[in-house]
Write an enzyme that holds these catalytic residues in place. Structure first.
Site, PDB file in Angstrom:
ATOM      1  N   ASP A 182       0.828  -1.217   0.000  1.00 30.38           N
ATOM      2  CA  ASP A 182       0.000   0.000   0.000  1.00 30.38           C
ATOM      3  C   ASP A 182       0.857   1.260   0.000  1.00 30.38           C
ATOM      4  OD1 ASP A 182      -2.166  -1.650   0.350  1.00 30.38           O
ATOM      5  OD2 ASP A 182      -2.204  -1.387   2.528  1.00 30.38           O
TER       6      ASP A 182
HETATM    7  N1  URA Z   1      -1.322  -5.949   3.859  1.00 36.66           N
HETATM    8  C1  URA Z   1      -1.771  -4.680   3.870  1.00 36.66           C
HETATM    9  O1  URA Z   1      -2.809  -4.397   4.446  1.00 36.66           O
HETATM   10  N2  URA Z   1      -1.056  -3.742   3.233  1.00 36.66           N
HETATM   11  C2  URA Z   1       0.111  -3.997   2.591  1.00 36.66           C
HETATM   12  O2  URA Z   1       0.713  -3.096   2.015  1.00 36.66           O
HETATM   13  C3  URA Z   1       0.555  -5.332   2.583  1.00 36.66           C
HETATM   14  C4  URA Z   1      -0.181  -6.287   3.230  1.00 36.66           C
END
Ligand code: URA
Length: 234
Positions: free
Chosen positions: A102
């Protein structure tokens, strides 16, 4: 060779993403936009272009480990024009991330121009362990930790068994280690939310045996031959 396979072999994107590029009309063969999925090309004769650049198979593939800072998207193009992880890796090759992190997640991200490897590693049947350190609100009860470990219902889907360990706990927040083998969208955040302990910050420290080590935030390095072979054998 099928057009999507050729694009992946050239490192334009993973095979799935290459299929999207074709469907969305981004790929030309001999100056004609091709949207048909099974389209076959002759890699020695046909001229394939993406973003007005010819796409060719280069022999030596590139494998990079980046310590992604927050505030970068892992998509190769972004509708909001936000900073991209590929901006952090200044090399003269078109590379793409293997999987995603993310915008607000930091840590270990692999990048490559090897679309076939990306295809294999991001396939749901691959159960590679991804290790995260998360700061979450509050301190979860034994009951909630159990639920997390056994599998939770998120987005009408039951998650696979996962690892959850409290590393340290303060009055209003805890630092936890989480290991999951899947890679669904925002999975760790959704799982923590589901037990009532939203994520404050999230960092990925390892993928399988590959570790972030002491690589500084925003810095990257090439994988060693040994690490590349390890990934290919997974
Ligand atoms: N899980 C999440 O919620 N975000 C990420 O970036 C990776 C795994």
């Amino acid at each position: 060779m099928r057009l999507q396979k050729f694009l992946a072999a050239c490192g334009v994107a993973s095979r799935r993403k290459s299929e999207e590029l074709i469907k969305d009309g981004f790929i030309k063969v001999n100056n004609t936009v091709i949207k048909e999925m099974g389209h076959k090309i002759d890699p020695n004769k046909d001229i394939v272009t993406y973003q007005n650049k010819r796409v060719t198979i280069s022999e030596k593939k590139i494998y990079i480990l980046l310590n992604k800072p927050t505030g970068y998207v892992t998509t190769v193009s972004d509708q909001f024009n936000r900073d991209k992880v590929t901006d952090l890796v200044q090399i003269n090759k078109r590379i793409h991330p293997i999987g995603r992190l993310d915008y607000n997640t930091s840590g270990l991200l692999l990048l490559t121009d090897d679309g076939e490897l990306t295809y294999k590693l991001t396939h749901p049947k691959h159960k590679v362990e991804k290790v995260y350190i998360a700061k979450i609100k509050g301190t979860p009860s034994k009951d909630n930790i159990n639920k997390f470990q056994k599998g939770l219902e998120i987005d009408n889907y039951k998650t696979q068994p996962a690892y959850f360990e409290i590393l340290n706990s303060q009055s209003d927040m805890s630092t936890v280690k989480i290991i999951i083998t899947e890679g669904r969208n925002r999975q760790v955040r959704k799982m923590c939310q589901a037990i009532g302990h939203p994520v404050i910050s999230l960092q990925r420290i390892a993928v399988g045996k590959l570790n972030i080590g002491n690589l500084e935030l925003g810095k990257w390095r090439f994988l060693t031959e040994k690490e590349i072979n390890y990934l290919k054998k997974l």
